[in-house]
Design a protein around this motif. Sequence first.
Motif, mmCIF file in Angstrom:
data_model
loop_
_atom_site.group_PDB
_atom_site.id
_atom_site.type_symbol
_atom_site.label_atom_id
_atom_site.label_comp_id
_atom_site.label_asym_id
_atom_site.label_seq_id
_atom_site.Cartn_x
_atom_site.Cartn_y
_atom_site.Cartn_z
ATOM 1 N N LEU A 93 0.813 -1.215 0.000
ATOM 2 C CA LEU A 93 0.000 0.000 0.000
ATOM 3 C C LEU A 93 0.846 1.264 0.000
ATOM 4 N N VAL A 94 1.971 1.262 0.712
ATOM 5 C CA VAL A 94 2.793 2.480 0.799
ATOM 6 C C VAL A 94 3.313 2.916 -0.567
ATOM 7 N N PRO A 95 3.986 2.054 -1.349
ATOM 8 C CA PRO A 95 4.424 2.516 -2.673
ATOM 9 C C PRO A 95 3.279 2.860 -3.608
ATOM 10 N N LEU A 96 2.147 2.143 -3.498
ATOM 11 C CA LEU A 96 1.006 2.478 -4.341
ATOM 12 C C LEU A 96 0.417 3.832 -3.959
ATOM 13 N N THR A 97 0.426 4.152 -2.683
ATOM 14 C CA THR A 97 -0.065 5.468 -2.254
ATOM 15 C C THR A 97 0.861 6.580 -2.748
ATOM 16 N N VAL A 98 2.172 6.330 -2.688
ATOM 17 C CA VAL A 98 3.120 7.316 -3.241
ATOM 18 C C VAL A 98 2.896 7.488 -4.733
ATOM 19 N N LEU A 99 2.649 6.388 -5.436
ATOM 20 C CA LEU A 99 2.358 6.463 -6.858
ATOM 21 C C LEU A 99 1.066 7.232 -7.114
ATOM 22 N N GLY A 113 19.914 -1.950 -18.375
ATOM 23 C CA GLY A 113 19.425 -1.607 -19.701
ATOM 24 C C GLY A 113 17.923 -1.806 -19.839
ATOM 25 N N LEU A 114 17.388 -2.865 -19.231
ATOM 26 C CA LEU A 114 15.940 -3.089 -19.269
ATOM 27 C C LEU A 114 15.192 -2.032 -18.465
ATOM 28 N N TYR A 115 15.771 -1.582 -17.346
ATOM 29 C CA TYR A 115 15.171 -0.479 -16.591
ATOM 30 C C TYR A 115 15.088 0.772 -17.455
ATOM 31 N N GLU A 116 16.170 1.080 -18.157
ATOM 32 C CA GLU A 116 16.179 2.279 -18.999
ATOM 33 C C GLU A 116 15.199 2.159 -20.160
ATOM 34 N N ALA A 117 15.000 0.947 -20.667
ATOM 35 C CA ALA A 117 14.062 0.759 -21.777
ATOM 36 C C ALA A 117 12.618 0.962 -21.336
ATOM 37 N N ILE A 118 12.323 0.642 -20.080
ATOM 38 C CA ILE A 118 10.948 0.817 -19.587
ATOM 39 C C ILE A 118 10.587 2.278 -19.446
ATOM 40 N N GLN A 119 11.536 3.121 -19.019
ATOM 41 C CA GLN A 119 11.322 4.552 -18.812
ATOM 42 C C GLN A 119 10.131 4.802 -17.881
ATOM 43 N N ALA A 120 10.187 4.171 -16.704
ATOM 44 C CA ALA A 120 9.086 4.295 -15.752
ATOM 45 C C ALA A 120 9.245 5.477 -14.814
ATOM 46 N N GLY A 121 10.367 6.174 -14.861
ATOM 47 C CA GLY A 121 10.583 7.273 -13.931
ATOM 48 C C GLY A 121 11.039 6.775 -12.569
ATOM 49 N N ILE A 122 11.258 7.737 -11.663
ATOM 50 C CA ILE A 122 11.771 7.366 -10.337
ATOM 51 C C ILE A 122 10.728 6.590 -9.547
ATOM 52 N N VAL A 123 9.507 7.114 -9.498
ATOM 53 C CA VAL A 123 8.460 6.454 -8.717
ATOM 54 C C VAL A 123 8.096 5.107 -9.325
ATOM 55 N N GLY A 124 7.930 5.073 -10.638
ATOM 56 C CA GLY A 124 7.589 3.814 -11.292
ATOM 57 C C GLY A 124 8.703 2.791 -11.170
#
Length: 445
Positions: A26-32, A257-268
């Motif tokens: 719940l905590v990370p989802l609330t931050v999101l 490299g897979l993290y960079e390809a997703i481009q989810a941002g800091i929170v994502g």
Amino acid sequence: MNRTTTALLAALEALLVVAIGVGIALVPLTVLWAAHFGLSVEWFVFWRAAVDIWLLGNGVDLSVQLGPDLVGTFGLPGAEAPFLLTLAPLGFAVVTVLLGILTGRRAAETPHRWTGIISAVLVYGVMATIATLSADGGTVTPSTVQGMLFPTLVYGAGVLFGAERARLRGYRVARAAVRDDSANARRMGAATADGVQNRLDPVSRGIRDRYRRLQQSTRAVISGALRGGAAASAGVIMLAAIAFFVLLVVNYATIIGLYEAIQAGIVGGATITLGQLAFIPNFVIWTMAWLVGPGIAVGVGSNVSPAGTLLGPVPGLPILGVLPQGALAWGFLGLLVPILIGFVFAIIVRQRLDGAGMPARSTLQHVLSGLGMGIVAGFILGILAWWSAGSLGPGRLADVGPNPLLVGAVAAGEIGVAAALGMLVGGGVRVPRVPIPRLRRKARS
């Protein structure tokens, strides 16, 4: 501490365990919700999502029915029909069991052990039921019966284990305190038993001695199989965890490299990382399945094993960058891990079975102990493989993880044969015991 206080404290601890389990999601989802959606979406949607994740992590199946817009967004074939999510992120179950062990240990330290145990498990079951009913939504629907039972069973297993472990520890302490008096009593009893034995006729003495030797040998065979099998399965899991850590280090660049390809941002990115951490126990068990031989499936028709890797489209999780590609020339070396573990632990178990005061054992009994180690280890590893596998989505994602029957059968064969050989040759090998110093507690002033 009276009975009422024990029950209330145990109930409060169970309530906190539920809050911690749901709060991890719940905590990370609330931050999101606050950072990405700008508080524009109803927060209760994220509450239901957190409870769904917590329930899934405790083995509860989720039924998913995506709307037309979401089907087009995800682009998954077969997503328009209802499908099940059954792949449990076992990190939640591990946290639940560990917290349950703490609850059981505290309950065992009170005069009303069973009152604390029952109170904690009942309150946890009530809270799990309330959480399950509150998570019933249009898109994702948890199984109500499983939501009422499975989280409670996971927590209850931890509570009972912690309470029993604390009870046995207290029993050993009390037994050590009266060891001198017990030794004197045993000597007197032995003298009396010898007098009774001498009055028996030779036939009766022979029957009684043979029965006693048979009972001790049978108990030693079963005890060796249970202890050795449990230790061998734990050894395989430990080496699988080390191997998985090495894979993370070696494939670090691919994962980034897979993290960079997703481009989810800091929170994502942080949310994805926390989600992957919940699957760490699954990945360790999958590594175990690879070492044993059958490997894992990452979708219907795929296979990742020492014989080679055959993959189709995989979920976009960066941590899946550790999956090997193609055929590995050294892949079959992984099969030596369960074989060596079974062989070494069988030698250690035989040293304990052949200790002072233990009856002499035949070759057949040693072989049976080794084969029993394989059966026990195969059962444990098969159960873990079953718990770590499941469905991750519609279509080909309905089959993700190892085949539990195949993993259990192959592990039983590898460890059992190696353990039987270790039992046979272990008589001529002496395993040195390394004394472990124990720190004495300072006396309270």
